[in-house]
Design an enzyme around this catalytic site. Structure first.
Site, PDB file in Angstrom:
ATOM      1  N   PRO A   1       0.812  -1.220   0.000  1.00  0.00           N
ATOM      2  CA  PRO A   1       0.000   0.000   0.000  1.00  0.00           C
ATOM      3  C   PRO A   1       0.841   1.264   0.000  1.00  0.00           C
ATOM      4  O   PRO A   1       1.966   1.278   0.496  1.00  0.00           O
ATOM      5  CB  PRO A   1      -0.819  -0.113   1.294  1.00  0.00           C
ATOM      6  N   CYS A   2       0.279   2.325  -0.570  1.00  0.00           N
ATOM      7  CA  CYS A   2       0.921   3.633  -0.520  1.00  0.00           C
ATOM      8  C   CYS A   2       0.617   4.244   0.832  1.00  0.00           C
ATOM      9  O   CYS A   2      -0.541   4.480   1.168  1.00  0.00           O
ATOM     10  CB  CYS A   2       0.384   4.518  -1.641  1.00  0.00           C
ATOM     11  N   GLN A   3       1.651   4.466   1.635  1.00  0.00           N
ATOM     12  CA  GLN A   3       1.478   4.973   2.990  1.00  0.00           C
ATOM     13  C   GLN A   3       2.364   6.191   3.223  1.00  0.00           C
ATOM     14  O   GLN A   3       3.075   6.641   2.329  1.00  0.00           O
ATOM     15  CB  GLN A   3       1.831   3.869   4.007  1.00  0.00           C
TER      16      GLN A   3
ATOM     17  N   ASN B   1       2.977  -0.458  -7.011  1.00  0.00           N
ATOM     18  CA  ASN B   1       2.237   0.463  -6.173  1.00  0.00           C
ATOM     19  C   ASN B   1       1.430   1.399  -7.059  1.00  0.00           C
ATOM     20  O   ASN B   1       1.601   1.410  -8.286  1.00  0.00           O
ATOM     21  CB  ASN B   1       3.206   1.267  -5.289  1.00  0.00           C
ATOM     22  N   VAL B   2       0.557   2.181  -6.456  1.00  0.00           N
ATOM     23  CA  VAL B   2      -0.191   3.182  -7.213  1.00  0.00           C
ATOM     24  C   VAL B   2       0.771   4.276  -7.668  1.00  0.00           C
ATOM     25  O   VAL B   2       1.758   4.580  -6.998  1.00  0.00           O
ATOM     26  CB  VAL B   2      -1.332   3.783  -6.374  1.00  0.00           C
TER      27      VAL B   2
END
Length: 420
Positions: free
Chosen positions: A87-89, A130-131
């Site tokens: 996830p992009c965090q 990832n996005v």
């Protein structure tokens, strides 16, 4: 124990196995996933993991928070390749109170677990997804998060290439845009060959992505840039910002990035992945009430709203087609696919409007029909919204096979840096 003539793989955040499907489609005899992890912390039923274990029987499959997996587990694994979509965090860091490692990441940031696994296993290659907004986040300090990641790889002694790829631009049925990150260990034979190349040649002609996903030879509108990443990740977190373009390379902290334009391949239209009418259950067709709801959701809007502090403002939203164009590839599928919301695909076939079926969603990502069978429909949609286009991974798998063969080359190792 590593088997000869194989590429041993660890699959992190495995979902329903998209990376593994793509790699095995590339060469099932070569790529061997020996250890995989999938854990959905917000759900009691671990349906993605159950799907994974139904479809794959070889290797060790672990259903627990990766942060709880002891270091000793990874020290016993000998991967050549680590893969995963994460996830992009928020990747901001700060100095720890006792000075250990010099930084302290926010709790739950899964990229730090990737760092830990790499530290314990030292694979030749790492392939992540990832996005694409990762390159620009956070909005308040553009590029900081990706720079922290690049610095992490630099500290681990890896060179990194990245590329934003829209699957539809290379022949697939979904307009799904994601950033792929390929890291390779400094000093291996492939790395030595790449060191002889100018950074621009890597990005546009000879790099990991440029070969199988060709692009025009010059940056779009001359958009290219170079820079150096600070040594201290805390300094990056506090002060560094940079405009990363959709492709680039980083070696020893030196960045070259450019906006590349793909040499387009005709995409697969949405109509090519649809089931025959007789195979579509009536439950997927829209009721009149649902049609009216979607007509509103997909139509233009200008609505007056009031904020919590009493400020009035207008929420505006442009209109979109009431149904998806069957002659174009599908839009990006989200985890909310199949629910009553603006982003859900609606197709019209023989005068009737309907949702995509779970099988059609599997096809949009390149999985076999009924890959997720056994789950509730809602979870089948959710898992496909989280998945990747496996055909892209198949292409990348073939590229890894090609460059891994370089390791057997007897070419003399020569230390040559690339120019910015």
């Amino acid at each position: 124990m590593k088997k000869e003539n194989t590429i041993q793989v660890i699959e992190l955040f495995a979902g329903v196995g998209g990376f593994r499907v793509g790699l095995e489609n590339a060469n099932k005899d070569l790529f061997k996933v020996t250890w995989a992890n999938q854990w959905e912390p917000s759900k009691k039923a671990q349906e993605a993991f159950e799907c994974y274990t139904r479809n794959f029987t070889e290797g060790q499959h672990v259903n627990e928070d990766i942060a709880d997996v002891p270091d000793e587990v990874f020290e016993q694994v000998e991967p050549d390749l680590i893969v995963g979509g994460f996830p992009c965090q928020d990747y901001s860091v700060a100095r720890s109170l006792n000075g250990e490692k010099g930084i302290q990441g926010k709790k739950g940031v899964l990229f730090w677990q990737i760092e830990r696994v790499i530290e314990k296993t030292h694979p030749k290659f790492v392939l992540l997804e990832n996005v694409d907004r990762l390159l620009k986040s956070p909005s308040s300090q553009r590029g900081r998060d990706f720079a922290v990641m690049l610095a992490t790889f630099r500290n681990l002694n890896y060179t990194v290439e990245w590329r934003v790829i829209n699957a539809a631009e290379y022949g697939f049925a979904q307009r799904r845009r994601r950033v792929f990150i390929f890291a390779y260990k400094n000093g291996i034979a492939f790395d030595q060959r790449q060191k002889k190349l100018d950074a621009k040649d890597i990005v546009f002609k000879e790099g990991f992505f440029a070969k199988p996903f060709p692009v025009s030879e010059e940056p779009f509108k001359n958009r290219e840039a170079s820079d150096y990443i600070p040594v201290d990740r805390v300094e990056i977190s506090d002060n560094f910002s940079f405009n990363f373009h959709n492709a680039g390379v980083m070696r020893e902290g030196k960045i070259y990035t450019a906006h590349v334009q793909p040499d387009l391949i005709d995409p697969t239209p949405l109509k090519d992945i649809l089931l025959d009418d007789e195979l579509v259950d009536d439950k997927f067709y829209l009721t009149k009430e649902a049609e009216e709801k979607f007509e509103y959701l997909r139509g233009p809007k200008k609505i007056e709203r009031t904020s919590a502090d009493g400020h009035k403002y207008f929420f505006s939203e442009g209109g979109m087609s009431p149904v998806d164009d069957l002659d174009k590839p599908g839009r990006t599928m989200l985890t909310s696919e199949g629910t009553v919301n603006r982003s859900t695909h609606i197709v019209e076939v023989n005068g009737r409007k309907r949702f995509l079926t779970p099988i059609e969603c599997e096809r949009l990502n390149g999985f076999e029909d009924d890959w997720t069978a056994g789950m509730r429909d809602r979870m089948r949609y959710f898992c496909m919204g989280n998945a990747l286009v496996v055909g892209l991974i198949e292409i990348m798998g073939k590229r890894i096979e090609e460059i891994d063969s370089v390791e057997n080359d007897s070419e003399e190792v020569v230390q040559i840096g690339f120019s910015l």
